[in-house]
Design a protein around this motif. Structure first.
Motif, short mmCIF file in Angstrom:
data_model
loop_
_atom_site.label_atom_id
_atom_site.label_comp_id
_atom_site.label_asym_id
_atom_site.label_seq_id
_atom_site.Cartn_x
_atom_site.Cartn_y
_atom_site.Cartn_z
N GLN A 19 0.95 -1.16 0.15
CA GLN A 19 0.12 0.21 -0.47
C GLN A 19 0.72 1.17 0.47
OE1 GLN A 19 -2.93 -0.41 -0.52
NE2 GLN A 19 -3.79 1.53 -0.69
N PRO A 20 2.22 1.38 0.66
CA PRO A 20 2.76 2.41 1.05
C PRO A 20 3.62 2.94 -0.24
CG PRO A 20 3.16 1.13 2.49
CD PRO A 20 2.21 0.68 1.94
N TYR A 21 3.85 2.09 -1.23
CA TYR A 21 4.45 1.88 -2.49
C TYR A 21 3.58 3.02 -3.07
CZ TYR A 21 8.54 -0.42 -0.97
OH TYR A 21 9.74 -0.97 -0.09
N LEU A 22 2.30 2.14 -3.34
CA LEU A 22 1.01 2.47 -4.07
C LEU A 22 1.27 3.30 -4.11
CD1 LEU A 22 -0.95 -0.74 -4.33
CD2 LEU A 22 0.41 -0.54 -5.78
N VAL A 31 4.73 6.34 -12.71
CA VAL A 31 4.79 4.84 -13.22
C VAL A 31 5.20 3.76 -14.30
CG1 VAL A 31 2.29 5.73 -12.79
CG2 VAL A 31 2.98 4.81 -14.92
N SER A 32 6.72 4.73 -14.57
CA SER A 32 7.73 3.57 -15.41
C SER A 32 8.52 4.73 -15.96
CB SER A 32 6.65 2.97 -16.98
OG SER A 32 7.59 2.14 -17.51
N ASN A 33 9.28 3.75 -17.66
CA ASN A 33 10.45 4.71 -17.53
C ASN A 33 11.96 5.19 -16.57
OD1 ASN A 33 8.94 4.59 -19.42
ND2 ASN A 33 9.50 6.74 -20.03
N GLY A 35 11.70 4.48 -13.56
CA GLY A 35 11.25 5.30 -12.34
C GLY A 35 12.20 5.15 -10.98
N PRO A 36 11.63 5.51 -9.81
CA PRO A 36 12.78 5.68 -8.53
C PRO A 36 12.76 3.50 -8.04
CG PRO A 36 10.75 6.92 -8.30
CD PRO A 36 10.65 6.92 -9.12
N LEU A 37 11.49 3.39 -7.97
CA LEU A 37 11.41 2.43 -7.35
C LEU A 37 12.33 1.03 -8.37
CD1 LEU A 37 7.52 2.31 -6.36
CD2 LEU A 37 9.59 2.59 -5.43
N HIS A 38 12.24 1.28 -9.98
CA HIS A 38 12.91 1.25 -10.68
C HIS A 38 14.56 1.03 -10.54
CE1 HIS A 38 14.48 0.05 -14.71
NE2 HIS A 38 13.66 -0.28 -14.51
N GLN A 39 14.96 2.34 -9.61
CA GLN A 39 16.42 2.25 -10.29
C GLN A 39 16.97 1.70 -8.76
OE1 GLN A 39 18.05 6.18 -10.27
NE2 GLN A 39 16.41 6.88 -12.00
N THR A 40 16.12 2.05 -7.84
CA THR A 40 16.16 1.33 -6.07
C THR A 40 16.12 0.00 -6.61
OG1 THR A 40 15.15 2.67 -5.27
CG2 THR A 40 15.43 0.74 -4.04
N GLU A 232 6.52 0.92 -11.78
CA GLU A 232 7.10 0.72 -10.94
C GLU A 232 6.25 -0.05 -9.62
OE1 GLU A 232 9.74 2.39 -11.16
OE2 GLU A 232 9.23 3.89 -9.78
N VAL A 233 4.67 -0.59 -10.24
CA VAL A 233 4.40 -1.48 -9.46
C VAL A 233 4.87 -2.96 -9.48
CG1 VAL A 233 2.20 -2.61 -9.71
CG2 VAL A 233 2.05 -0.31 -9.84
N GLN A 234 5.56 -3.00 -10.72
CA GLN A 234 6.58 -4.19 -10.56
C GLN A 234 7.02 -4.32 -9.73
OE1 GLN A 234 6.00 -4.87 -14.98
NE2 GLN A 234 5.80 -6.77 -14.25
#
Ligand SMILES: *Cc1c(COP(=O)(O)O)cnc(C)c1O
Length: 388
Positions: A19-22, A31-33, A35-40, A232-234
């Motif tokens: 939930q907090p991530y969403l 949401v893509s390209n 993003g910060p979660l992708h890099q992490t 980013e959701v994935q």
């Protein structure tokens, strides 16, 4: 009878933790390209897998396509691979305008036999695409020697060996590149997803462009790229699942011991070979049935287990050279007949995840031992599977 028990079960994080991530994704609108979660997640995977470069993809197949593309192999050249793999492996070779050539497997590890690979080399050979299968690791030194001797690139399909090490070295650091799948059935999953790892930092830019249409900036497209981006959701699911992988692996390691115990002394059943120096990924538990010694075939077992609601899988039957597009393609071997032809009718993967409980193991045990009248009773060896 219990609910159907499948060979794999997607590891999923607690919804409350997601939930907090969403909320963050919705708040920022990214949401893509990349993003910060992708890099992490990429940095976390580099750390976890012990490699200098891990690049995320939207699935393992696109990652395979790009890994092959990265090697700049001559059009129509030949890439040697194994027939005992998932369809994506030879398909990725074909989609690159290259020709898969199949070599035989080693009877002990069920991975590509370097001697058979060497026999399959022709003047057109440009690369080897080896597969670490079930959790068994390829003969990485033997394959590298063949690649070096003949000036070939060496890529690994590492979909089954997330987090494995060989003599302390991370599996993703062998060869010219390794490809992981983060599909729901894999130990570490992002529902759909994958990655390329390389020990070469310099591959980062090239992979980046190939993954994103070759776009360098608003004005420049420098490469014929594809869309291989993960959203980013994935990535959020990946970050949460990564924290659960160690626990899941240890549950499976216990289950492996229970299965080994269950099958101990049963004539005609070969349990997985414990490779010296290898930290097992615990992706699959596969056994090999010798029908003469066991008195029943692999297919008999498959059906009997199914009647008990245990859905084992005949990975990888049919093998790739049985598929329409590759049917009748030769398998190069150093033996009279390819060993892979024998294995394909003998291999069976048992359910292997945290949902396998003592009652399941007991039911399976009864199927395996029914001819002998003996079977394992839930005792000390299964006690660790009891969970509250
Ligand atoms: C799962 C798998 C892949 C590719 O998987 P995707 O579903 O595209 O992520 C490739 N090779 C092997 C051996 C696999 O098991």
């Amino acid at each position: 009878m219990f609910e159907p028990l499948y060979v794999a079960k997607a590891l999923l994080p607690d919804l409350d933790d997601l939930q907090p991530y969403l909320q963050q994704i919705w708040k920022t609108g990214t949401v893509s390209n990349n993003g910060p979660l992708h890099q992490t997640l990429e940095r976390s995977l580099e750390e976890y897998l012990g490699v200098p470069c891990a690049m995320l993809f939207n699935n393992g197949t696109v990652a395979l396509l790009v890994a092959l593309k990265l090697m700049n192999l001559a059009q129509q050249s030949e890439v040697i691979t194994t027939p005992l793999t998932f369809a994506a492996t030879p398909h990725a070779i074909s989609w690159n305008g290259l020709k898969p050539v199949f070599a035989d497997i080693d009877p002990t590890t069920l991975t590509l036999d370097p001697a058979s690979v060497e026999k399959a080399i022709s003047p057109k050979t440009s690369a080897i695409l080896a597969v670490h299968v079930y959790g068994s690791v390829c003969d990485v030194d033997g394959l590298q020697r063949v690649a070096d001797r003949h000036g070939l690139r060496l890529i690994y399909d590492a979909a089954h060996v997330f987090g494995s090490t060989v003599n302390g070295l991370p599996i993703g650091a062998f060869g010219d590149a390794s490809v992981f799948s983060f599909h729901a059935t894999k130990l570490f999953n992002t529902m759909e997803g994958g990655a390329i790892t390389s020990r070469n930092q310099a591959d980062r830019d090239a992979i980046y462009y190939l993954r994103n249409f070759g776009i360098k900036n608003e004005e420049e497209v420098v490469e014929i790229g594809i869309n291989g981006k993960m959203n980013e959701v994935q990535c959020a699911i990946g970050l949460l699942n990564l924290k659960m992988v160690v626990a899941e692996r240890s549950v499976r390691a216990h289950l492996r011991r229970s299965y080994n115990e269950m099958l101990k002394g049963l004539p005609g059943i070969r349990t997985p070979y414990a490779q010296p120096g290898v930290l097992n990924s615990e992706q699959y538990y596969h056994l090999i049935v010798d029908p003469t010694e066991f008195g029943r075939t692999r297919d008999d077992l498959y059906v009997e287990l199914k009647l008990k609601n245990v859905f084992a899988r005949k990975y990888f039957h049919p093998i790739c050279t049985d598929f329409g597009p590759y049917k009748g393609w030769p398998v190069h071997t150093t033996r009279e007949t390819p060993y892979v032809e024998e294995v394909k009718s003998r291999v069976l993967c048992l359910p292997f995840h945290n949902g396998v409980l003592p009652q399941h193991v007991e039911e399976m045990s009864a199927v395996f031992w029914r001819e002998t009248g003996r079977h394992l009773h839930p005792g000390d060896s299964l006690a660790h599977l009891e969970r509250g």
